[in-house]
Enzyme design. Structure first.
Site, PDB file in Angstrom:
ATOM      1  N   LYS A   1      38.538 -21.505 -63.327  1.00  0.00           N
ATOM      2  CA  LYS A   1      39.658 -20.719 -62.768  1.00  0.00           C
ATOM      3  C   LYS A   1      40.300 -19.850 -63.845  1.00  0.00           C
ATOM      4  O   LYS A   1      40.674 -18.713 -63.607  1.00  0.00           O
ATOM      5  CB  LYS A   1      40.720 -21.660 -62.176  1.00  0.00           C
ATOM      6  CG  LYS A   1      40.280 -22.249 -60.848  1.00  0.00           C
ATOM      7  CD  LYS A   1      41.328 -23.161 -60.271  1.00  0.00           C
ATOM      8  CE  LYS A   1      41.434 -24.448 -61.043  1.00  0.00           C
ATOM      9  NZ  LYS A   1      41.702 -25.645 -60.308  1.00  0.00           N
TER      10      LYS A   1
ATOM     11  N   SER B   1      36.363 -27.408 -63.636  1.00  0.00           N
ATOM     12  CA  SER B   1      37.278 -26.955 -62.577  1.00  0.00           C
ATOM     13  C   SER B   1      38.380 -26.075 -63.176  1.00  0.00           C
ATOM     14  O   SER B   1      38.632 -24.954 -62.708  1.00  0.00           O
ATOM     15  CB  SER B   1      37.871 -28.202 -61.894  1.00  0.00           C
ATOM     16  OG  SER B   1      39.032 -27.902 -61.174  1.00  0.00           O
TER      17      SER B   1
ATOM     18  N   ASP C   1      35.067 -23.836 -57.081  1.00  0.00           N
ATOM     19  CA  ASP C   1      36.028 -24.885 -57.439  1.00  0.00           C
ATOM     20  C   ASP C   1      36.841 -25.315 -56.226  1.00  0.00           C
ATOM     21  O   ASP C   1      37.115 -26.500 -56.044  1.00  0.00           O
ATOM     22  CB  ASP C   1      36.963 -24.420 -58.557  1.00  0.00           C
ATOM     23  CG  ASP C   1      37.970 -25.517 -58.882  1.00  0.00           C
ATOM     24  OD1 ASP C   1      37.518 -26.620 -59.251  1.00  0.00           O
ATOM     25  OD2 ASP C   1      39.179 -25.302 -58.702  1.00  0.00           O
TER      26      ASP C   1
ATOM     27  N   HIS D   1      47.798 -23.412 -68.912  1.00  0.00           N
ATOM     28  CA  HIS D   1      47.460 -24.296 -67.791  1.00  0.00           C
ATOM     29  C   HIS D   1      47.741 -25.745 -68.176  1.00  0.00           C
ATOM     30  O   HIS D   1      47.401 -26.181 -69.269  1.00  0.00           O
ATOM     31  CB  HIS D   1      45.972 -24.140 -67.442  1.00  0.00           C
ATOM     32  CG  HIS D   1      45.599 -24.823 -66.170  1.00  0.00           C
ATOM     33  ND1 HIS D   1      45.655 -24.193 -64.944  1.00  0.00           N
ATOM     34  CD2 HIS D   1      45.202 -26.088 -65.920  1.00  0.00           C
ATOM     35  CE1 HIS D   1      45.301 -25.037 -63.996  1.00  0.00           C
ATOM     36  NE2 HIS D   1      45.017 -26.209 -64.561  1.00  0.00           N
TER      37      HIS D   1
ATOM     38  N   ARG E   1      35.795 -33.520 -54.164  1.00  0.00           N
ATOM     39  CA  ARG E   1      36.055 -34.550 -55.187  1.00  0.00           C
ATOM     40  C   ARG E   1      37.246 -35.403 -54.793  1.00  0.00           C
ATOM     41  O   ARG E   1      37.274 -36.619 -55.001  1.00  0.00           O
ATOM     42  CB  ARG E   1      36.323 -33.886 -56.551  1.00  0.00           C
ATOM     43  CG  ARG E   1      35.062 -33.375 -57.226  1.00  0.00           C
ATOM     44  CD  ARG E   1      35.400 -32.435 -58.350  1.00  0.00           C
ATOM     45  NE  ARG E   1      36.201 -33.078 -59.370  1.00  0.00           N
ATOM     46  CZ  ARG E   1      37.087 -32.447 -60.144  1.00  0.00           C
ATOM     47  NH1 ARG E   1      37.287 -31.148 -60.016  1.00  0.00           N
ATOM     48  NH2 ARG E   1      37.763 -33.102 -61.048  1.00  0.00           N
TER      49      ARG E   1
END
Ligand code: URA
Length: 436
Positions: free
Chosen positions: A187, A183, A161, A82, A168
């Site tokens: 995930k 966050s 999220d 990620h 946000r």
């Protein structure tokens, strides 16, 4: 328990208990707590912060807020990757097939671009026919059959999220280390991978602008991953200027294909080599990163990485000729405009954020989720920080079809580039590794 008391506690600098965190996450997902109270809570967290224990508890509550994938039926160690988001970041397109070619199963869910940053799903959709939506059954079947599948977020993974991120985004509370960490990690945990590699971007084009905060974010995410039994490593990489030369969907796919062929820009090649080497270690295919690098070089030189990319494209409905002949098969913009240097010297700045915003104005990205993008549009740089340039020399090409924002995009791009008389050092792409 009352939401008012939880907000007040954080406003006054208190620490949340696990029970309080689970209360507000569950209440928000089930629409029992309104946006205005969660907005106030987010702002209190933004100013007062959360410690490591609170951040781990928040991540766990968010990961448990919806479905959690189990990849246990996939043989081997699954490794996920990620990036915290950047401009010109096409590393997933390169390293996902590369790592899969080594025999590590890759079951990856990616996102779309928003604002000045791009997303892997949009980039893959530039390949004619490529399907980024798969059912869970198709997704698992693909990973088992060819060792690789990449899809948009399917199912109801980490719904907390989804809601929190949208809030946000409109309450100026995105750039907080604990909120970003929870966050991303919620995930990753919900999507089931056994091991996780994080590419934490730092610089003008990233959410995190300085090294101290980047180290803090990387370290908390690594701790969260390890605390929940998912071995995690983070690499901190430069996002002061765009990664590689290409910014924009089809343009980036072309550059990723070049990189899989062992060509491509040096910074992109170097970062992909490091990230893939760490993934090979995490997946227990390499004993250490040095051996990982050698394996990466061999997978590229033998054409195995490229063949895996082609197999992956074909498996998800894409035209495999796009891999053989990207020039002719990928979408191309109708118009090209060359941006020339206003003076000679050395490039000292190319703001990643401004280049990302200019590309977005040309149609390569969306300002809101509802916008449609032009997959062929974007910017290809000819120069990077540290390069010498002569007055009137080409520094970038704008690829576009839509003309309405061209002037504004050009002005912004020109402001983002600085040329000075003194030689400037090239930037380091890989800045640090965080193992714990
Ligand atoms: N990417 C995410 O998924 N979440 C954040 O908060 C920031 C970047």
């Amino acid at each position: 328990m009352r939401m008012y008391d939880i907000i007040k506690k954080k406003r006054d600098g208190g620490r949340f208990t696990g029970q309080e965190i689970r209360y507000f996450i569950d209440g928000y997902v089930k629409d029992r707590i309104p946006d205005y109270q969660i907005s106030a809570l987010l702002m209190a967290i933004y100013f007062r912060g959360m410690d490591e224990e609170e951040t781990v508890l928040l991540t766990e509550a968010m990961a448990a807020s919806g479905e959690q994938l189990c990849l246990a039926e996939i043989p081997g160690i699954t490794v996920d990757k990620h990036s915290t988001g950047g401009v010109g970041d096409k590393t997933s397109l390169v390293i996902v097939p590369l790592v899969a070619a080594s025999g590590i199963p890759v079951a990856k869910m990616s996102g779309r671009g928003l604002g000045h940053t791009g997303g892997t799903i949009d980039k893959l959709e530039a390949i004619p026919g490529f399907k980024t939506e798969m059912t869970m059954k198709e997704f698992m079947r693909s990973v088992k059959r060819i060792g690789i599948a990449l899809t948009g977020q399917t199912g109801n993974l980490a719904p907390a999220d989804k809601k929190l991120y949208a809030l946000r985004d409109v309450t100026a509370t995105v750039d907080n280390v604990s909120l970003i960490a929870s966050s991303i990690m919620s995930k990753k945990i919900a999507s089931g991978a056994g091991r996780i590699l994080l590419d934490v971007k730092v610089g003008s084009g990233a959410f995190i602008k300085d090294m101290e905060q980047a180290r803090k974010l990387a370290s908390i995410m690594v701790k969260i991953g390890n605390a929940v039994g998912r071995k995690t490593v983070a690499v901190i990489s430069d996002m002061e200027q765009p990664l590689g030369y290409a910014v924009g969907n089809a343009l980036e796919v072309r550059e990723a294909i070049d990189t899989l062929k062992g060509q491509g820009p040096e910074d992109l090649r170097q970062l992909c080599r490091e990230l893939a080497a760490v993934m090979l270690v995490l997946g227990e295919k390499a004993a250490d990163t040095e051996q990982g690098r050698e394996m990466v070089d061999a997978l590229i030189a033998s054409g195995k990485a490229m063949n895996k990319f082609k197999e992956f494209v074909e498996n998800q409905g894409g035209n495999p000729m796009a891999v053989e002949d990207p020039e002719h098969i990928l979408p191309r913009a109708g118009k090209i405009y060359e941006v020339k240097a206003s003076s000679g010297g050395y490039i000292s700045r190319i703001s990643a954020e401004a280049v990302g915003r200019s590309a977005m104005m040309l149609g390569a990205g969306r300002a809101t989720k509802e916008d449609t993008i032009d997959l062929s549009a974007g910017i290809v740089l000819n120069k990077k920080i540290g390069d010498a340039v002569e007055k009137g020399e080409k520094i970038a090409c704008f690829h576009y079809n839509r003309t309405e924002n061209i002037r504004e995009a050009l002005d912004l791009f020109k402001q983002s580039v600085e040329i000075c008389e003194q030689p400037v050092e090239k930037r380091e792409t890989v800045k640090d590794y965080i193992y714990k």
